[in-house]
Write an enzyme that holds these catalytic residues in place. Structure first.
Site, PDB file in Angstrom:
ATOM      1  N   TRP A 227       3.219   6.507  46.453  1.00 56.94           N
ATOM      2  CA  TRP A 227       2.359   7.490  45.793  1.00 56.94           C
ATOM      3  C   TRP A 227       3.172   8.306  44.805  1.00 56.94           C
ATOM      4  CZ3 TRP A 227       0.468  12.339  48.931  1.00 56.94           C
ATOM      5  CH2 TRP A 227       1.556  13.002  49.495  1.00 56.94           C
ATOM      6  N   SER A 228       2.468   8.880  43.836  1.00 58.87           N
ATOM      7  CA  SER A 228       3.087   9.652  42.771  1.00 58.87           C
ATOM      8  C   SER A 228       4.131   8.766  42.068  1.00 58.87           C
ATOM      9  CB  SER A 228       3.677  10.947  43.321  1.00 58.87           C
ATOM     10  OG  SER A 228       3.985  11.840  42.291  1.00 58.87           O
ATOM     11  N   PHE A 229       5.383   9.215  41.918  1.00 61.22           N
ATOM     12  CA  PHE A 229       6.374   8.363  41.271  1.00 61.22           C
ATOM     13  C   PHE A 229       6.649   7.106  42.095  1.00 61.22           C
ATOM     14  CE2 PHE A 229      10.784   7.538  39.578  1.00 61.22           C
ATOM     15  CZ  PHE A 229      10.373   7.235  38.292  1.00 61.22           C
ATOM     16  N   GLY A 231       4.465   5.163  42.708  1.00 67.62           N
ATOM     17  CA  GLY A 231       3.666   4.154  42.024  1.00 67.62           C
ATOM     18  C   GLY A 231       4.489   3.328  41.061  1.00 67.62           C
ATOM     19  N   GLN A 253       1.953   2.470  37.867  1.00 71.15           N
ATOM     20  CA  GLN A 253       2.681   2.947  36.694  1.00 71.15           C
ATOM     21  C   GLN A 253       3.334   1.779  35.977  1.00 71.15           C
ATOM     22  OE1 GLN A 253       4.936   6.606  37.199  1.00 71.15           O
ATOM     23  NE2 GLN A 253       3.752   7.114  39.037  1.00 71.15           N
TER      24      GLN A 253
END
Length: 398
Positions: A227-229, A231, A253
């Site tokens: 999750w978040s970075f 990704g 991402q």
């Protein structure tokens, strides 16, 4: 929701604590009481208000524990850990503030006391990695061999916060869950000074090695969710780790250079990352001019990456943090998530298109109440979609 702070940075931190509320990590009334105490003060006043209230809640936990009330004790320990985590977020930066280290250690202690009383086994683990160890927790859904969800963090979270977003829904569905702070994250950064790195395939390989050494883990059903970075980190890791059976990127991402170019003016945009740092630095200084931007870029970014300047950090991100060169190597079924109102979702379509494995793209919407970064205000909807997909992918359940 009532605005607790006029300062957008303070409001952001308070809302982050509140996102754990539905899973026992906070209470609105307690956060509102802390907001009254913190007022419009500086980072020091913020830290004192949140850490002081955490001590109060921990005291409640200890009182219940001393009188044999395990459920009440563990619930209060868990909330105290959340408030301690919130207390040190404004203190991010280099050199590391000793108040941050002390608060993190107290947070870890409160979470550890919760773990000892948790309804499911929550066991501290240490993943061997390059001469040191990555801290984490193995959360067991029950007896016997079961599928495992490996969780990959982002920039500014830690294993304690990941418990709410990953372990709670995984355990409910019969999955074991492994929470680990990698380089640049949580305890690995705060206590061991391990900085962020792009080659997460090496990190994930060590985590999978450790997982496969556990007799409780079904080695044919290991899923990875970032999750978040995370990704970016989780797909990068999965590209070099063939033992993964399923992957979730939340949000998906792409090459970090593409995301950075999107906010740069021409002609710098066209030449990035092959630019002179002196040309880039004034543009980044402007982006870091507001409190939220300064916290994200200067306090958090330079600390996590161990970079001397914003230009150095961004150029390194642009040159080395790539997925375009490895996405075709991801072999396991992959779910790519995106959400309305989440700028980090911008690279999700590019990742999805580059995948040659079985894949699914899911967009979470404002109409579902799942808008924003990592669907933080409606994780239940995210969990429903993603864990249903995992069940179908790993077990053929339909």
């Amino acid at each position: 929701m009532r605005q607790l702070f006029d300062d957008p940075l303070w409001q952001m931190f308070a809302e982050r604590a509140l996102t754990t509320m539905t899973r026992g990590g906070a209470e609105y009334g307690e956060v509102a009481a802390i907001a009254e105490q913190a007022g419009a003060g500086d980072a020091g006043a913020w830290h004192e208000a949140w850490s002081g209230y955490a001590d109060r809640v921990r005291g409640w936990a200890e009182d219940s524990h001393d009188r044999g009330h395990r459920v009440s004790a563990r619930e209060a320990y868990l909330r105290a850990a959340t408030y301690l985590r919130a207390s040190y977020q404004p203190l991010f930066g280099e050199p590391t503030d000793p108040r941050l280290v002390a608060a993190f250690e107290r947070e870890s202690d409160c979470f550890g006391r919760f773990a000892e009383l948790a309804p499911h086994p929550v066991r501290p683990v240490r993943v061997p990695f390059e001469g040191t160890g990555l801290p984490g927790y193995l959360c067991l859904a029950g007896d016997g061999v079961r599928p495992l969800l490996v969780c990959v963090n982002g920039y500014d979270s830690n294993v304690h916060e990941m418990y709410f977003s990953f372990a709670v829904p995984a355990l409910r569905r019969g999955y074991h869950c492994l929470l680990v702070d990698g380089p640049g994250q949580g305890g690995a950064l705060i206590l061991r000074r391990l900085r962020m790195r792009p080659d997460w395939e090496h990190v994930l390989r060590a985590v999978v090695d450790a997982a496969l050494a556990r007799p409780e883990v079904d080695g044919d059903r290991i899923a990875v969710m970032g999750w978040s970075f995370g990704g970016y980190l989780a797909p990068r890791g999965a590209a070099g780790e063939p033992r993964i059976a399923a992957l979730v990127a939340d949000p998906g991402q792409w090459d970090q250079a593409a995301a950075i170019r999107a906010v740069l003016p021409p002609p710098v945009r066209d030449r990035f990352p092959d630019v002179d740092p002196a040309e880039l630095e004034p543009l980044l200084a402007a982006a870091a001019g507001d409190p939220v931007g300064r916290w994200k870029l200067v306090q958090r970014g330079l600390w996590v990456h161990g970079a001397a300047t914003l230009a150095d950090m961004m150029i390194d991100l642009g040159r080395r943090y790539t997925l375009s060169d490895v996405a075709g190597s991801i072999a396991c079924p992959t779910l790519v998530a995106a959400a309305d109102g989440d700028p980090a979702s911008g690279g999700a379509p590019a990742l999805y298109e580059a995948l040659s494995c079985p894949k699914r793209m899911v967009r979470f919407t404002a109409a579902e109440g799942a808008t924003g970064h990592c669907e933080s205000w409606n994780r239940s909807r995210f969990d429903q979609v993603v864990f249903d997909w995992l069940d179908e992918t790993l077990f053929g359940i339909d």
